[in-house]
Design an enzyme around this catalytic site. Structure first.
Site, PDB file in Angstrom:
ATOM      1  N   SER A  65      43.350  60.031  83.064  1.00  0.00           N
ATOM      2  CA  SER A  65      43.350  58.497  82.382  1.00  0.00           C
ATOM      3  C   SER A  65      43.469  57.842  83.681  1.00  0.00           C
ATOM      4  CB  SER A  65      44.367  58.320  81.194  1.00  0.00           C
ATOM      5  OG  SER A  65      45.745  58.363  81.705  1.00  0.00           O
ATOM      6  N   GLY A 106      45.376  54.992  84.006  1.00  0.00           N
ATOM      7  CA  GLY A 106      46.747  54.613  84.153  1.00  0.00           C
ATOM      8  C   GLY A 106      47.707  55.798  84.927  1.00  0.00           C
ATOM      9  N   CYS A 107      47.392  56.853  84.079  1.00  0.00           N
ATOM     10  CA  CYS A 107      48.316  57.990  84.615  1.00  0.00           C
ATOM     11  C   CYS A 107      47.979  58.292  86.357  1.00  0.00           C
ATOM     12  CB  CYS A 107      48.103  59.052  83.606  1.00  0.00           C
ATOM     13  SG  CYS A 107      48.998  58.828  82.183  1.00  0.00           S
ATOM     14  N   THR A 108      46.550  58.111  86.317  1.00  0.00           N
ATOM     15  CA  THR A 108      46.129  58.489  87.860  1.00  0.00           C
ATOM     16  C   THR A 108      46.768  57.558  88.925  1.00  0.00           C
ATOM     17  OG1 THR A 108      44.085  59.605  87.110  1.00  0.00           O
ATOM     18  CG2 THR A 108      44.104  58.981  89.318  1.00  0.00           C
ATOM     19  N   PHE A 129      50.634  58.293  89.153  1.00  0.00           N
ATOM     20  CA  PHE A 129      50.716  59.582  89.828  1.00  0.00           C
ATOM     21  C   PHE A 129      50.500  59.583  91.414  1.00  0.00           C
ATOM     22  CE2 PHE A 129      51.542  62.995  86.498  1.00  0.00           C
ATOM     23  CZ  PHE A 129      52.048  62.418  85.744  1.00  0.00           C
TER      24      PHE A 129
END
Length: 199
Positions: free
Chosen positions: A121, A123-125, A128
């Site tokens: 996703s 946002g998560c990318t 991270f």
């Protein structure tokens, strides 16, 4: 080992939103009843459709209150003992289906656990990549970094390889560990974005 909550911003926003909805619902209920002169006369003479709507609103309020209370009681708090967990994991270099990573492997160490909704996703990318770009700072402080979502290790490995993530990505496909930490959203089926520092 004991837990410290580093960040739980999304959880805080969800709780604030739920409280706002609860307040609005209570205001609507009180307004509906008080506009009918008195509670007693409303019960005796009030419109049946309006009574039904008020009952529904009251049930929603109770449900929201119960959910908020359950969440307040279940989320792991600073100073709480860390639940035992052991999960399959992947790194950018590959995966070993027989290997496990968890509380026993981290015993005596300082480590960070970041729960997140899903691999790939946007946002998560973005989140991270920030961890990746600042990973040396974690190493300098001697902090191991573990990321946990419900994705399978195969997805973890491909995502970590593509983005060059240097940390462990653990697979909590049944969300048992997220539930132990109190950060699984039953309604959406995803982890609430939350970070715990253990040590």
């Amino acid at each position: 080992a004991r837990a410290s909550i580093v960040s739980d911003s999304k959880s805080t926003m969800e709780t604030t939103r739920s409280i706002s909805i609860l307040k609005m619902t209570i205001i609507i209920i009180l307004g509906t009843v008080t506009t009918n002169h008195s509670f007693k006369s409303w019960c005796e003479k009030g419109d049946s459709m309006m009574k039904r709507n008020v009952i529904i609103l009251a049930m929603i309020s109770l449900g929201l209150f119960g959910a908020l209370l359950a969440r307040a009681q279940s989320v792991l708090k600073t100073g709480d003992p860390v639940p035992q967990f052991s999960l399959s994991f992947a790194t950018k270099n590959g995966l070993d289906l027989g290997a496990k990573m968890g509380s026993d492997a981290m015993k005596g160490k300082v480590y960070l656990i970041a729960f997140y909704p899903a691999d790939w996703s946007s946002g998560c990318t973005k989140e991270f990549c920030t961890y990746r770009d600042n990973y040396k700072a974690f190493e300098d402080f001697g902090v191991q970094v573990l990321m946990i979502s419900g994705d399978y290790v195969y997805a973890h490995q491909q995502w970590a390889k593509q983005q060059n993530f240097p940390f462990y990505l653990l697979s909590d496909h049944r969300h048992d560990v997220a539930r132990q930490f109190g950060v699984y959203n039953e309604a959406t089926g995803y982890n609430v974005r939350s970070v715990f520092l253990i040590g």
